[in-house]
Write a protein that holds these residues in place. Structure first.
Motif, mmCIF file in Angstrom:
data_model
loop_
_atom_site.group_PDB
_atom_site.id
_atom_site.type_symbol
_atom_site.label_atom_id
_atom_site.label_comp_id
_atom_site.label_asym_id
_atom_site.label_seq_id
_atom_site.Cartn_x
_atom_site.Cartn_y
_atom_site.Cartn_z
ATOM 1 N N ALA A 32 0.875 -1.175 0.000
ATOM 2 C CA ALA A 32 0.000 0.000 0.000
ATOM 3 C C ALA A 32 0.905 1.214 0.000
ATOM 4 C CB ALA A 32 -0.914 0.010 1.223
ATOM 5 N N ASP A 33 0.446 2.311 -0.547
ATOM 6 C CA ASP A 33 1.281 3.507 -0.626
ATOM 7 C C ASP A 33 0.383 4.712 -0.871
ATOM 8 O OD1 ASP A 33 3.564 5.096 -0.675
ATOM 9 O OD2 ASP A 33 4.461 4.116 -2.412
ATOM 10 N N GLU A 34 0.975 5.852 -0.829
ATOM 11 C CA GLU A 34 0.310 7.090 -1.197
ATOM 12 C C GLU A 34 0.752 7.442 -2.616
ATOM 13 O OE1 GLU A 34 -1.977 8.918 0.244
ATOM 14 O OE2 GLU A 34 -2.056 7.755 2.098
ATOM 15 N N PRO A 35 -0.070 8.187 -3.347
ATOM 16 C CA PRO A 35 0.346 8.604 -4.694
ATOM 17 C C PRO A 35 1.521 9.579 -4.623
ATOM 18 C CG PRO A 35 -1.766 9.593 -4.091
ATOM 19 C CD PRO A 35 -1.396 8.664 -2.989
ATOM 20 N N GLN A 36 2.199 9.743 -5.730
ATOM 21 C CA GLN A 36 3.344 10.653 -5.774
ATOM 22 C C GLN A 36 2.941 12.068 -5.393
ATOM 23 O OE1 GLN A 36 4.973 9.951 -9.708
ATOM 24 N NE2 GLN A 36 6.283 8.307 -8.927
ATOM 25 N N ALA A 37 1.750 12.489 -5.759
ATOM 26 C CA ALA A 37 1.286 13.841 -5.437
ATOM 27 C C ALA A 37 1.204 14.070 -3.927
ATOM 28 C CB ALA A 37 -0.075 14.097 -6.082
ATOM 29 N N ALA A 38 1.079 12.984 -3.146
ATOM 30 C CA ALA A 38 1.009 13.096 -1.683
ATOM 31 C C ALA A 38 2.333 12.744 -1.020
ATOM 32 C CB ALA A 38 -0.096 12.185 -1.153
ATOM 33 N N GLY A 39 3.388 12.599 -1.816
ATOM 34 C CA GLY A 39 4.712 12.306 -1.264
ATOM 35 C C GLY A 39 5.084 10.845 -1.245
ATOM 36 N N GLY A 40 4.224 9.984 -1.776
ATOM 37 C CA GLY A 40 4.524 8.559 -1.816
ATOM 38 C C GLY A 40 5.168 8.163 -3.126
ATOM 39 N N ASP A 41 5.363 6.864 -3.288
ATOM 40 C CA ASP A 41 5.942 6.322 -4.512
ATOM 41 C C ASP A 41 4.900 5.663 -5.413
ATOM 42 O OD1 ASP A 41 8.482 7.125 -3.785
ATOM 43 O OD2 ASP A 41 9.040 5.178 -2.941
ATOM 44 N N ASP A 42 3.640 5.660 -4.990
ATOM 45 C CA ASP A 42 2.565 5.029 -5.747
ATOM 46 C C ASP A 42 2.880 3.558 -6.021
ATOM 47 O OD1 ASP A 42 0.028 5.111 -6.823
ATOM 48 O OD2 ASP A 42 0.708 5.724 -8.808
ATOM 49 N N ALA A 43 3.447 2.874 -4.997
ATOM 50 C CA ALA A 43 3.843 1.473 -5.128
ATOM 51 C C ALA A 43 2.693 0.504 -4.871
ATOM 52 C CB ALA A 43 4.995 1.167 -4.168
ATOM 53 N N GLY A 44 1.525 1.028 -4.562
ATOM 54 C CA GLY A 44 0.373 0.175 -4.302
ATOM 55 C C GLY A 44 -0.849 1.043 -4.095
ATOM 56 N N PRO A 45 -1.990 0.419 -3.878
ATOM 57 C CA PRO A 45 -3.200 1.184 -3.643
ATOM 58 C C PRO A 45 -3.103 1.989 -2.351
ATOM 59 C CG PRO A 45 -3.627 -1.188 -3.462
ATOM 60 C CD PRO A 45 -2.209 -1.021 -3.844
ATOM 61 N N THR A 46 -3.869 3.078 -2.282
ATOM 62 C CA THR A 46 -3.902 3.886 -1.062
ATOM 63 C C THR A 46 -4.769 3.176 -0.020
ATOM 64 O OG1 THR A 46 -5.916 5.105 -1.602
ATOM 65 C CG2 THR A 46 -3.823 5.987 -2.494
ATOM 66 N N PRO A 47 -4.683 3.586 1.235
ATOM 67 C CA PRO A 47 -5.559 2.982 2.243
ATOM 68 C C PRO A 47 -7.045 3.103 1.886
ATOM 69 C CG PRO A 47 -3.769 4.122 3.328
ATOM 70 C CD PRO A 47 -3.672 4.460 1.860
ATOM 71 N N TYR A 48 -7.476 4.231 1.331
ATOM 72 C CA TYR A 48 -8.884 4.343 0.935
ATOM 73 C C TYR A 48 -9.202 3.457 -0.264
ATOM 74 C CZ TYR A 48 -10.278 7.869 4.285
ATOM 75 O OH TYR A 48 -10.602 8.517 5.450
ATOM 76 N N ASP A 49 -8.247 3.269 -1.179
ATOM 77 C CA ASP A 49 -8.459 2.319 -2.273
ATOM 78 C C ASP A 49 -8.698 0.920 -1.703
ATOM 79 O OD1 ASP A 49 -7.985 4.293 -4.194
ATOM 80 O OD2 ASP A 49 -5.907 3.661 -4.547
ATOM 81 N N LEU A 50 -7.919 0.558 -0.691
ATOM 82 C CA LEU A 50 -8.069 -0.762 -0.080
ATOM 83 C C LEU A 50 -9.408 -0.890 0.638
ATOM 84 C CD1 LEU A 50 -4.447 -1.209 1.285
ATOM 85 C CD2 LEU A 50 -5.489 -2.430 -0.647
ATOM 86 N N LEU A 51 -9.842 0.175 1.293
ATOM 87 C CA LEU A 51 -11.144 0.169 1.955
ATOM 88 C C LEU A 51 -12.256 -0.034 0.929
ATOM 89 C CD1 LEU A 51 -12.805 0.660 4.584
ATOM 90 C CD2 LEU A 51 -12.881 3.067 3.893
ATOM 91 N N LEU A 52 -12.201 0.720 -0.165
ATOM 92 C CA LEU A 52 -13.204 0.579 -1.217
ATOM 93 C C LEU A 52 -13.135 -0.805 -1.858
ATOM 94 C CD1 LEU A 52 -12.990 4.087 -2.919
ATOM 95 C CD2 LEU A 52 -14.681 3.284 -1.248
ATOM 96 N N ALA A 53 -11.925 -1.315 -2.049
ATOM 97 C CA ALA A 53 -11.770 -2.657 -2.616
ATOM 98 C C ALA A 53 -12.380 -3.708 -1.698
ATOM 99 C CB ALA A 53 -10.292 -2.963 -2.857
#
Length: 146
Positions: A32-53
């Protein structure tokens, strides 16, 4: 790291990116990760993506189980979800009256030779999936240092 027992999820810093986390279950490992725009590497879904999934996959699985059990000719279910925040005053069915609250919009499409009654019943069953029930009922989260 040894795999956790079934029903346990372990989340650990992945060591690569600033926010990248390694998620380990009894049988799976993913990131899981944050998108690049939020300072992450976009190496996986965000926590909210996982919640929705979680909600979307539980909804689709629950509908599949119900359709199979009842002999409903459901071929495929597609669940599209979105999370956003809205002003409480804009929510007609919410108890909260002030401030902001989370809103999840869930759109479900069914494929198969279904009549209107079957579609309506499937829509009712969608709200009975265990994750939906968890999210819409009181949740007690207990946190402790170990």
């Amino acid at each position: 790291m040894t795999q956790p027992e079934p029903g346990t999820v372990v989340v650990t810093d992945a060591g690569g990116g600033r926010y990248t986390q390694r998620i380990t279950t009894a049988a799976h490992e993913f990131a899981a990760d944050e998108p690049q725009a939020a300072g992450g590497d976009d190496a996986g879904p965000t926590p909210y993506d996982l919640l929705l999934a979680s909600l979307g996959s539980c909804t689709a699985m629950t509908l599949r189980m119900y359709a199979d059990r009842k002999g409903i000719p459901l071929v495929r279910t597609t669940v599209r979800l979105r999370h956003d925040r809205i002003h409480a005053r804009d929510c007609e069915r919410c108890e909260t009256e002030a401030g902001m609250l989370s809103r999840i919009t869930r759109e479900i499409s069914f494929e198969g030779d279904l009549d209107d009654e079957q579609r309506a019943r499937l829509l009712e069953i969608a709200d009975k999936c265990p994750v939906h029930r968890t999210l819409t009922h009181e949740i007690a989260i207990e946190t402790r240092v170990v």
